[in-house]
Scaffold this active site. Structure first.
Site, PDB file in Angstrom:
ATOM      1  N   ARG A 169       0.834  -1.209   0.000  1.00  0.00           N
ATOM      2  CA  ARG A 169       0.000   0.000   0.000  1.00  0.00           C
ATOM      3  C   ARG A 169       0.869   1.259   0.000  1.00  0.00           C
ATOM      4  O   ARG A 169       0.577   2.251   0.678  1.00  0.00           O
ATOM      5  CB  ARG A 169      -0.964   0.027   1.200  1.00  0.00           C
ATOM      6  CG  ARG A 169      -1.889  -1.166   1.283  1.00  0.00           C
ATOM      7  CD  ARG A 169      -2.856  -1.247   0.092  1.00  0.00           C
ATOM      8  NE  ARG A 169      -3.627  -2.482   0.173  1.00  0.00           N
ATOM      9  CZ  ARG A 169      -3.250  -3.641  -0.387  1.00  0.00           C
ATOM     10  NH1 ARG A 169      -2.124  -3.692  -1.088  1.00  0.00           N
ATOM     11  NH2 ARG A 169      -3.988  -4.711  -0.277  1.00  0.00           N
ATOM     12  N   SER A 251     -11.531  -0.424   3.233  1.00  0.00           N
ATOM     13  CA  SER A 251     -10.710  -0.813   4.383  1.00  0.00           C
ATOM     14  C   SER A 251      -9.985   0.413   4.922  1.00  0.00           C
ATOM     15  O   SER A 251      -9.170   1.017   4.225  1.00  0.00           O
ATOM     16  CB  SER A 251      -9.693  -1.879   3.973  1.00  0.00           C
ATOM     17  OG  SER A 251     -10.352  -3.049   3.546  1.00  0.00           O
ATOM     18  N   GLU A 370      -5.319   3.752   6.030  1.00  0.00           N
ATOM     19  CA  GLU A 370      -5.018   3.620   4.607  1.00  0.00           C
ATOM     20  C   GLU A 370      -5.374   4.875   3.820  1.00  0.00           C
ATOM     21  O   GLU A 370      -4.623   5.274   2.925  1.00  0.00           O
ATOM     22  CB  GLU A 370      -5.757   2.402   4.032  1.00  0.00           C
ATOM     23  CG  GLU A 370      -5.392   2.105   2.598  1.00  0.00           C
ATOM     24  CD  GLU A 370      -5.870   0.737   2.138  1.00  0.00           C
ATOM     25  OE1 GLU A 370      -6.065   0.563   0.922  1.00  0.00           O
ATOM     26  OE2 GLU A 370      -6.035  -0.151   2.982  1.00  0.00           O
TER      27      GLU A 370
END
Length: 378
Positions: A169, A251, A370
């Site tokens: 990520r 998420s 995130e």
């Protein structure tokens, strides 16, 4: 060359999937690559703060809004640059093109490598920044090159795969972004696909089980796409205006990556652990990925925590005390933080802090958000 603009009455709530965020100082809708560059140049020359928005699915902005220029990238286009049976297909996609349309195109045209990334909201230009991934695939595994506008150099350039320094990520593009404002504004992403009607090897247990195949077996790409869409919908991870569980950034926390010996000290043996892979999909030894969803649930945060009558009995925290029910964990999946209809950015931040701090208290693991946050204190 004309830059399309609108009155500065637009709010970030209108531009993001969580539907929170205050007013925009100056809004620019950019429908071509030249319009993106012109808008960014104009903001930089005027000394204005800059925020670039695509689908708004990975962005949370504070209630005060953004007192600067917001460039809304809505460019479109999928272009086949080169195709051969030996080398596969090079495909360039405009930064503003909706991501799931790209996945659908690839599956329909027997281009292998992103089928497990079906249903992810947002635009194509955001995928290399975050190195978007799901169900055992990461977008870095198919990216060949990214074309950008370099704000410091004042010119367009491109980066090959190795230059992008992808991680979990993460990417060089993300690391060079400060307070949501990028040095490199993505204009176009080039992918390299192999040909075939079977997927890449299935590496995610839940997906393999749904498809009825073994780990590392392949499956028809159409079946993989259908399975992923079904799994995501069951978790409230496919946008649906009638479903409050989908008013989120997906998420919210990344899965923590820790040293193997640390994992033994942090979580019990039955806690899920996943292999860590590099940008090319190869295993990385000595490290494991923990499940953020498992950590949240086992710290006492149930699905729907934050709604009235919900409680974390392990930590003795009332759900409604966080934001009076305006924000909550999804009723389908504990990893999504949702706007129940009247939430503010402050409500979303309060929920995020409560969950993060609770997991740290129980397991000693620090969850990392995130989405990009701007003007918010987490």
């Amino acid at each position: 060359m004309t830059v399309m603009t609108a009155e500065p009455t637009v709010t970030l709530a209108e531009l993001t999937t969580t539907a929170v965020g205050g007013p925009v100082g100056h809004y620019v809708r950019a429908e071509t690559e030249d319009q993106i560059v012109a808008a960014v140049k104009a903001a930089d020359e005027a000394g204005q703060p800059l925020l670039v928005v695509g689908g708004g699915s990975n962005l949370l902005v504070g209630d005060a809004g953004f007192d600067g220029t917001v460039v809304h990238v809505v460019t479109r286009g999928i272009y086949v640059d080169h195709s051969s049976d030996c080398a596969g297909t090079l495909v360039s996609v405009a930064a503003g093109h909706p991501w799931d349309q790209v996945v659908a195109w690839a599956v329909e045209n027997d281009r292998v490598g992103i089928e497990a990334l079906s249903g992810i909201p947002g635009t194509t230009g955001a995928t290399p920044v975050q190195n978007v991934g799901a169900y055992g695939q990461e977008v870095s595994q198919t990216i060949a090159r990214v074309k950008v506008y370099d704000r410091e150099a004042g010119r367009r350039t491109s980066f090959a795969f190795a230059d992008l320094k992808f991680g979990y990520r993460d990417s060089m593009l993300k690391r060079s972004t400060v307070n949501g404002s990028p040095r490199y504004v993505v204009l176009e992403v080039q992918f390299q696909f192999t040909h075939g009607d079977l997927s890449k090897p299935i590496r995610y247990g839940q997906l393999a089980q749904h498809l009825g195949v073994e780990i590392n077996q392949r499956a028809p790409m159409t079946a993989v796409r259908e399975a992923v869409l079904a799994l995501r919908a069951g978790k409230g991870m496919v946008l649906d205006a009638s479903d409050r569980d989908t008013y989120s950034t997906g998420s919210f926390f990344t899965n923590p990556i820790v040293e193997e010996h640390q994992a033994d000290q942090m979580v019990p043996p039955e806690a899920p652990r996943f292999p860590v892979v590099d940008a090319a999909g190869e295993p990385v030894g000595g490290r494991v990925k923990l499940s953020a969803a498992w950590l949240i649930e086992n710290a006492g945060f149930t699905k729907g925590f934050g709604l009235e009558a919900t409680t974390n009995s392990r930590l003795n925290v009332s759900g409604s005390s966080v934001s009076d029910g305006r924000s909550s964990l999804s009723t389908k999946h504990t990893l999504a933080l949702t706007n129940r209809g009247q939430a503010t950015s402050s409500d979303m931040a309060a929920l995020a802090r409560t969950v993060r701090d609770g997991v740290r208290e129980v397991f000693g693991v620090e969850l990392v958000p995130e989405p990009v946050t701007v003007g918010m204190d987490l």
